[in-house]
Design a protein around this motif. Structure first.
Motif, mmCIF file in Angstrom:
data_model
loop_
_atom_site.group_PDB
_atom_site.id
_atom_site.type_symbol
_atom_site.label_atom_id
_atom_site.label_comp_id
_atom_site.label_asym_id
_atom_site.label_seq_id
_atom_site.Cartn_x
_atom_site.Cartn_y
_atom_site.Cartn_z
ATOM 1 N N GLU A 1 0.921 -1.244 0.027
ATOM 2 C CA GLU A 1 0.067 -0.048 0.085
ATOM 3 C C GLU A 1 0.948 1.176 0.041
ATOM 4 N N ILE A 2 0.649 2.243 -0.794
ATOM 5 C CA ILE A 2 1.483 3.501 -0.797
ATOM 6 C C ILE A 2 0.290 4.726 -0.231
ATOM 7 N N TRP A 3 0.688 5.178 1.036
ATOM 8 C CA TRP A 3 0.118 6.084 1.743
ATOM 9 C C TRP A 3 0.707 7.447 1.795
ATOM 10 N N SER A 4 0.073 8.449 1.838
ATOM 11 C CA SER A 4 0.531 9.805 2.240
ATOM 12 C C SER A 4 1.045 9.627 3.754
ATOM 13 N N GLU A 5 2.146 10.066 4.273
ATOM 14 C CA GLU A 5 2.531 9.826 5.607
ATOM 15 C C GLU A 5 1.577 10.346 6.583
ATOM 16 N N ALA A 6 1.077 11.479 6.349
ATOM 17 C CA ALA A 6 0.113 12.092 7.347
ATOM 18 C C ALA A 6 -1.144 11.275 7.196
ATOM 19 N N LEU A 7 -1.633 10.858 6.216
ATOM 20 C CA LEU A 7 -2.962 9.987 6.233
ATOM 21 C C LEU A 7 -2.584 8.738 6.916
ATOM 22 N N TRP A 8 -1.450 8.162 6.545
ATOM 23 C CA TRP A 8 -1.221 6.870 7.262
ATOM 24 C C TRP A 8 -1.240 6.853 8.851
ATOM 25 N N GLU A 9 -0.343 7.914 9.132
ATOM 26 C CA GLU A 9 -0.341 8.156 10.781
ATOM 27 C C GLU A 9 -1.715 8.264 11.376
ATOM 28 N N ALA A 10 -2.678 9.010 10.792
ATOM 29 C CA ALA A 10 -3.637 9.358 11.170
ATOM 30 C C ALA A 10 -4.354 8.091 11.223
ATOM 31 N N THR A 11 -4.319 7.406 10.198
ATOM 32 C CA THR A 11 -5.405 6.075 9.936
ATOM 33 C C THR A 11 -4.866 5.097 10.819
ATOM 34 N N ARG A 12 -3.603 4.857 10.935
ATOM 35 C CA ARG A 12 -2.892 3.869 11.849
ATOM 36 C C ARG A 12 -3.390 4.111 13.454
ATOM 37 N N ASP A 13 -3.472 5.386 13.758
ATOM 38 C CA ASP A 13 -3.786 5.841 15.139
ATOM 39 C C ASP A 13 -5.271 5.532 15.269
ATOM 40 N N GLU A 14 -6.081 5.485 14.253
ATOM 41 C CA GLU A 14 -7.617 5.225 14.376
ATOM 42 C C GLU A 14 -7.685 3.622 14.503
ATOM 43 N N TYR A 15 -7.039 2.668 13.716
ATOM 44 C CA TYR A 15 -6.812 1.324 13.869
ATOM 45 C C TYR A 15 -6.458 0.914 15.183
ATOM 46 N N LEU A 16 -5.758 1.640 15.975
ATOM 47 C CA LEU A 16 -5.161 1.527 17.245
ATOM 48 C C LEU A 16 -6.243 1.518 18.265
ATOM 49 N N GLN A 17 -7.129 2.402 17.959
ATOM 50 C CA GLN A 17 -8.309 2.573 19.080
ATOM 51 C C GLN A 17 -9.315 1.369 18.888
ATOM 52 N N VAL A 18 -9.512 0.586 19.904
ATOM 53 C CA VAL A 18 -10.633 -0.492 19.939
ATOM 54 C C VAL A 18 -11.794 -0.218 20.278
ATOM 55 N N ASP A 19 -12.854 -0.177 19.633
ATOM 56 C CA ASP A 19 -14.121 0.014 19.865
ATOM 57 C C ASP A 19 -14.993 -0.875 19.241
ATOM 58 N N GLU A 20 -16.377 -0.655 19.279
ATOM 59 C CA GLU A 20 -17.250 -1.741 18.731
ATOM 60 C C GLU A 20 -17.049 -1.940 17.283
ATOM 61 N N GLY A 21 -16.778 -0.864 16.668
ATOM 62 C CA GLY A 21 -16.742 -0.819 15.025
ATOM 63 C C GLY A 21 -15.382 -1.745 14.398
ATOM 64 N N ASN A 22 -14.516 -1.914 15.370
ATOM 65 C CA ASN A 22 -13.295 -2.846 14.824
ATOM 66 C C ASN A 22 -12.856 -3.601 15.979
ATOM 67 N N GLU A 23 -13.952 -4.426 16.203
ATOM 68 C CA GLU A 23 -13.465 -5.625 17.347
ATOM 69 C C GLU A 23 -12.869 -6.827 16.247
ATOM 70 N N ILE A 24 -12.168 -7.598 16.970
ATOM 71 C CA ILE A 24 -11.582 -8.724 16.397
ATOM 72 C C ILE A 24 -12.360 -9.751 15.684
ATOM 73 N N PRO A 25 -12.138 -10.158 14.634
ATOM 74 C CA PRO A 25 -13.158 -10.970 13.824
ATOM 75 C C PRO A 25 -13.192 -12.537 14.930
ATOM 76 N N GLU A 26 -14.305 -13.103 14.847
ATOM 77 C CA GLU A 26 -14.219 -14.346 15.576
ATOM 78 C C GLU A 26 -13.202 -15.325 14.931
ATOM 79 N N GLU A 27 -12.782 -15.229 13.784
ATOM 80 C CA GLU A 27 -11.934 -16.531 13.171
ATOM 81 C C GLU A 27 -10.469 -16.184 13.714
ATOM 82 N N MET A 28 -10.366 -14.703 13.982
ATOM 83 C CA MET A 28 -8.917 -14.497 14.441
ATOM 84 C C MET A 28 -8.812 -14.689 15.724
#
Length: 150
Positions: free
Chosen positions: A118-145
Motif C-alpha cells: 500500500e502507498i500512503w501519504s505519511e500524514a494520512l497513514w499516521e492518522a489512519t494507523r492511530d484510528e486502527y489502534l483505537q479498539v471500539d465496537e466498530g473494529n472488534e477482532i473477527p471471531e475467526e482470529m
C-alpha cells in the motif's frame, strides 16, 4: 512476501524509490513490472507485482457486471489500474491522477501487505494507523482470529 513500514520521499516528478531490500524480490517475481490502482475503501494506492495483479483482475472481471456493487469495483479497480516499470535505479513514476487520489506529496509510506504494497501519504497513514489502534465496537477482532496465538 512484502512486510514492513517504509518511509519514502516522493521527488518533484512523482517518482518513488523502492527500498533496496525489495528490489531483488521484485525483479525476480515480475522483472520490475508492477501495477498500481486505488484502494476503494481508503485514500491510498495498491501496488502489485504484475503476476499477482493479473490473478486479481481475472477475479474482478468474472464478477457479474449487472450487479451494481460488482460493476463499481470493476470500474474503480480496473479503471485506475496503471502499469508501472521499475527503472534501473529502483524508482517508480506514480501518475498524477493516482497521486492526487491518495493525496500523495513529498512524504509517503510504503506499507508491505504480503503479496502487495500500500502507498500512503505519511500524514494520512499516521492518522489512519492511530484510528486502527483505537479498539471500539466498530473494529472488534473477527471471531475467526480470536483463536490465533501471536
Amino acid at each position: 512476501m512484502f512486510r514492513g513500514v517504509n518511509p519514502i520521499n516522493l521527488d518533484t516528478k512523482g517518482r518513488m524509490a523502492i527500498p533496496a531490500r525489495y528490489r531483488e524480490q521484485i525483479m525476480g517475481c515480475c522483472d520490475g513490472s508492477l501495477v498500481a490502482t486505488i484502494d476503494t475503501e481508503e485514500r491510498c494506492l495498491l501496488l502489485y507485482p504484475l503476476p499477482e495483479w493479473e490473478e486479481i483482475q481475472k477475479k474482478i472481471e468474472a464478477l457479474p457486471s449487472l450487479n451494481p456493487a460488482a460493476r463499481r469495483l470493476q470500474r474503480l479497480l480496473i479503471g485506475h489500474a496503471t502499469d508501472l516499470e521499475m527503472d534501473g535505479n529502483g524508482r517508480l513514476l506514480l501518475p498524477a491522477p493516482l497521486r492526487d487520489y491518495a493525496q500523495l506529496d513529498k512524504k509517503i509510506v510504503l506499507l508491505g501487505q504480503g503479496r502487495k504494497f500500500e502507498i500512503w501519504s505519511e500524514a494520512l497513514w499516521e492518522a489512519t494507523r492511530d484510528e486502527y489502534l483505537q479498539v471500539d465496537e466498530g473494529n472488534e477482532i473477527p471471531e475467526e482470529m480470536q483463536t490465533l496465538s501471536l
